[in-house]
Structures are given as C-alpha cells and as structure tokens.
Write a protein that holds these residues in place. Sequence first.
Motif, PDB file in Angstrom:
ATOM      1  N   ASP A  64       0.557   5.193  -8.295  1.00  0.00           N
ATOM      2  CA  ASP A  64       0.823   4.462  -7.052  1.00  0.00           C
ATOM      3  C   ASP A  64      -0.158   3.304  -6.888  1.00  0.00           C
ATOM      4  N   LEU A  65      -1.385   3.514  -7.342  1.00  0.00           N
ATOM      5  CA  LEU A  65      -2.325   2.405  -7.507  1.00  0.00           C
ATOM      6  C   LEU A  65      -2.344   2.100  -8.998  1.00  0.00           C
ATOM      7  N   ALA A  66      -1.739   0.990  -9.380  1.00  0.00           N
ATOM      8  CA  ALA A  66      -1.504   0.688 -10.787  1.00  0.00           C
ATOM      9  C   ALA A  66      -2.788   0.290 -11.510  1.00  0.00           C
ATOM     10  N   PRO A  67      -2.847   0.484 -12.822  1.00  0.00           N
ATOM     11  CA  PRO A  67      -4.004   0.018 -13.593  1.00  0.00           C
ATOM     12  C   PRO A  67      -4.273  -1.463 -13.351  1.00  0.00           C
ATOM     13  N   GLY A  68      -5.528  -1.782 -13.047  1.00  0.00           N
ATOM     14  CA  GLY A  68      -5.918  -3.152 -12.778  1.00  0.00           C
ATOM     15  C   GLY A  68      -5.750  -3.590 -11.336  1.00  0.00           C
TER      16      GLY A  68
ATOM     17  N   MET B  82       0.847  -1.195   0.000  1.00  0.00           N
ATOM     18  CA  MET B  82       0.000   0.000   0.000  1.00  0.00           C
ATOM     19  C   MET B  82       0.882   1.245   0.000  1.00  0.00           C
ATOM     20  N   PRO B  83       0.746   2.158  -1.000  1.00  0.00           N
ATOM     21  CA  PRO B  83       1.543   3.372  -1.039  1.00  0.00           C
ATOM     22  C   PRO B  83       1.234   4.294   0.125  1.00  0.00           C
ATOM     23  N   ASP B  84       2.169   5.196   0.407  1.00  0.00           N
ATOM     24  CA  ASP B  84       1.960   6.163   1.479  1.00  0.00           C
ATOM     25  C   ASP B  84       0.782   7.063   1.145  1.00  0.00           C
ATOM     26  N   VAL B  85      -0.060   7.311   2.130  1.00  0.00           N
ATOM     27  CA  VAL B  85      -1.230   8.173   1.959  1.00  0.00           C
ATOM     28  C   VAL B  85      -1.232   9.195   3.070  1.00  0.00           C
ATOM     29  N   PRO B  86      -1.329  10.501   2.747  1.00  0.00           N
ATOM     30  CA  PRO B  86      -1.391  11.511   3.804  1.00  0.00           C
ATOM     31  C   PRO B  86      -2.599  11.291   4.699  1.00  0.00           C
ATOM     32  N   ALA B  87      -2.460  11.621   5.963  1.00  0.00           N
ATOM     33  CA  ALA B  87      -3.561  11.480   6.916  1.00  0.00           C
ATOM     34  C   ALA B  87      -4.656  12.490   6.627  1.00  0.00           C
ATOM     35  N   ALA B  88      -5.729  12.403   7.392  1.00  0.00           N
ATOM     36  CA  ALA B  88      -6.889  13.266   7.191  1.00  0.00           C
ATOM     37  C   ALA B  88      -6.503  14.737   7.221  1.00  0.00           C
ATOM     38  N   ASP B  89      -7.188  15.522   6.376  1.00  0.00           N
ATOM     39  CA  ASP B  89      -6.895  16.942   6.209  1.00  0.00           C
ATOM     40  C   ASP B  89      -8.158  17.721   6.520  1.00  0.00           C
ATOM     41  N   PRO B  90      -8.160  18.602   7.524  1.00  0.00           N
ATOM     42  CA  PRO B  90      -9.371  19.335   7.905  1.00  0.00           C
ATOM     43  C   PRO B  90      -9.837  20.340   6.861  1.00  0.00           C
TER      44      PRO B  90
ATOM     45  N   ARG C 158      -7.716  11.802  -2.242  1.00  0.00           N
ATOM     46  CA  ARG C 158      -6.584  10.919  -1.952  1.00  0.00           C
ATOM     47  C   ARG C 158      -6.508   9.763  -2.944  1.00  0.00           C
ATOM     48  N   VAL C 159      -7.643   9.091  -3.165  1.00  0.00           N
ATOM     49  CA  VAL C 159      -7.625   7.924  -4.050  1.00  0.00           C
ATOM     50  C   VAL C 159      -7.382   8.362  -5.496  1.00  0.00           C
ATOM     51  N   ARG C 160      -7.970   9.452  -5.891  1.00  0.00           N
ATOM     52  CA  ARG C 160      -7.756   9.968  -7.257  1.00  0.00           C
ATOM     53  C   ARG C 160      -6.279  10.255  -7.486  1.00  0.00           C
ATOM     54  N   GLU C 161      -5.630  10.845  -6.506  1.00  0.00           N
ATOM     55  CA  GLU C 161      -4.203  11.133  -6.620  1.00  0.00           C
ATOM     56  C   GLU C 161      -3.393   9.845  -6.752  1.00  0.00           C
ATOM     57  N   LEU C 162      -3.744   8.831  -5.976  1.00  0.00           N
ATOM     58  CA  LEU C 162      -3.029   7.554  -6.039  1.00  0.00           C
ATOM     59  C   LEU C 162      -3.204   6.882  -7.397  1.00  0.00           C
ATOM     60  N   VAL C 163      -4.397   6.999  -7.975  1.00  0.00           N
ATOM     61  CA  VAL C 163      -4.655   6.392  -9.285  1.00  0.00           C
ATOM     62  C   VAL C 163      -3.895   7.137 -10.379  1.00  0.00           C
TER      63      VAL C 163
END
Length: 229
Positions: free
Chosen positions: A30-34, A1-9, A21-26
């Motif tokens: 960092d989250l590879a196709p498939g 699992m790639p590094d993910v920043p913690a919650a942001d107020p 967060r997930v959109r950035e990983l995709v």
Amino acid sequence: MPDVPAADPSFATKSDLAYARVRELVLSGDLAPGAVIPQAVLARTIGISTTPLREALRRLKQEGLVELDAHRDARVRPLAATEARDLLELRGALDPMAASLAAQRRTDDDLAEVRAALDGLEALSISPSAGQLESHHRFHAAVHRACHNALLVQTLDGLWVKTDRYRRHGLEPGRTDEERDARATEHRLLYEAVRDGDAEAAADLMRRHVESSLGARSLDRLSDADRPR
C-alpha cells in the motif's frame, strides 16, 4: 494515502502502534517501494502525534524497510537487485538446512501443523492479499519450526518478512497455471519428505523451491532493469 485503521488500545505504546501500522502498509505494498511517507497525514489518520511515528520509522529503518534523511523526510526503501540477491543467497543456504533438520527432528505435532498449513495454502494472485501471503508463510514457518533450532527459525522468519515485498514484485508479470501447479506439487512433496524422514529429499526439494521462487523471479526482473540498453 491508503486506508489505515484507527488507534488500537491493545498496543503497549503509541510507537508500537505506529510501527505495526506502517510496517503493514509497507509489506502489503500500500506504501509502494520508493514512495514518500506522508508523516503528518499518517500520524493524524492513526490518531497519534508525529513523535511516536518518528520512533516507529527509526525501527523500520533498522529493519531495512524505510529510509530517513537529515531533513526528517522518510520514504519506503526501494527494491534493489543486490538486496534480492542477498536474500535469495541466504534462503538458498538456510531453508534447505531447516528442511533437512525438520525431516530428522519433526514430532507428530509438527507434522500435524505442517499438514494443516499445507491444506490451508491459497494460490497467490497477481496482487496477493495479506491472507494469501500469510498462508504461504504459515506453511514454511511450520516446516522451519519442525527443525527445532530456535536461532535458525528466528533468522528464517526475518528473511521471510523481508522477502514479501520481492514476492509481490515477482508476481506482477503473472504466473501460468502450470507454474502454480508446480509450486503446489513442491509443497506437497516437501511435506511428504519431512513426514517420511527423508532429510536429503527435503533439502533438495527446498533448494529447488527457493531457486524457482518469486524472490528469484524478482531478482531476474530487477537485474534486467539494471542492465544497460
């Protein structure tokens, strides 16, 4: 699992946070196709429950970045030659239109913005950073905004984001110094055509730029992979 920043107020809702967060990983790869999206781990890392994460995944499905099935499993949408072709066809039609209109309608402030973006362009490495990709988005977005057609700008911005995954794929085999120099020259000539008000030259340059783009290289690679051996 790639590094993910913690919650942001600063985000209005937890669903907005998860979406970003997930959109950035995709888009970063960092989250590879498939790849399967580890929802429980991801939610825990972000600092949210799985409910807002599921809401975010439904938004990403609507954008064509994520697939969801009836069993609530989620995975990153694989790259596909048909989608690469569709994106390339749309950009091949709309990008030259925007460049032509930009040459006709640009203001002094528009030119200053395009020039600043040109000066800030960073060459793309085999595994480009978010900053490198953003520098290219910044330049093209400045040209798009100079066309002063809000619907066209909005459409092209959405196409740009969807194409980022294909740009990364197109870069995987690497690029020669000559190819990098050619792209840099195209960017400079495009700026000059917009600056000089040469709508025909701007459209032609943009058309050739799209035809030789990383998205086009990705389409070639995906099409080759689909051909029977």
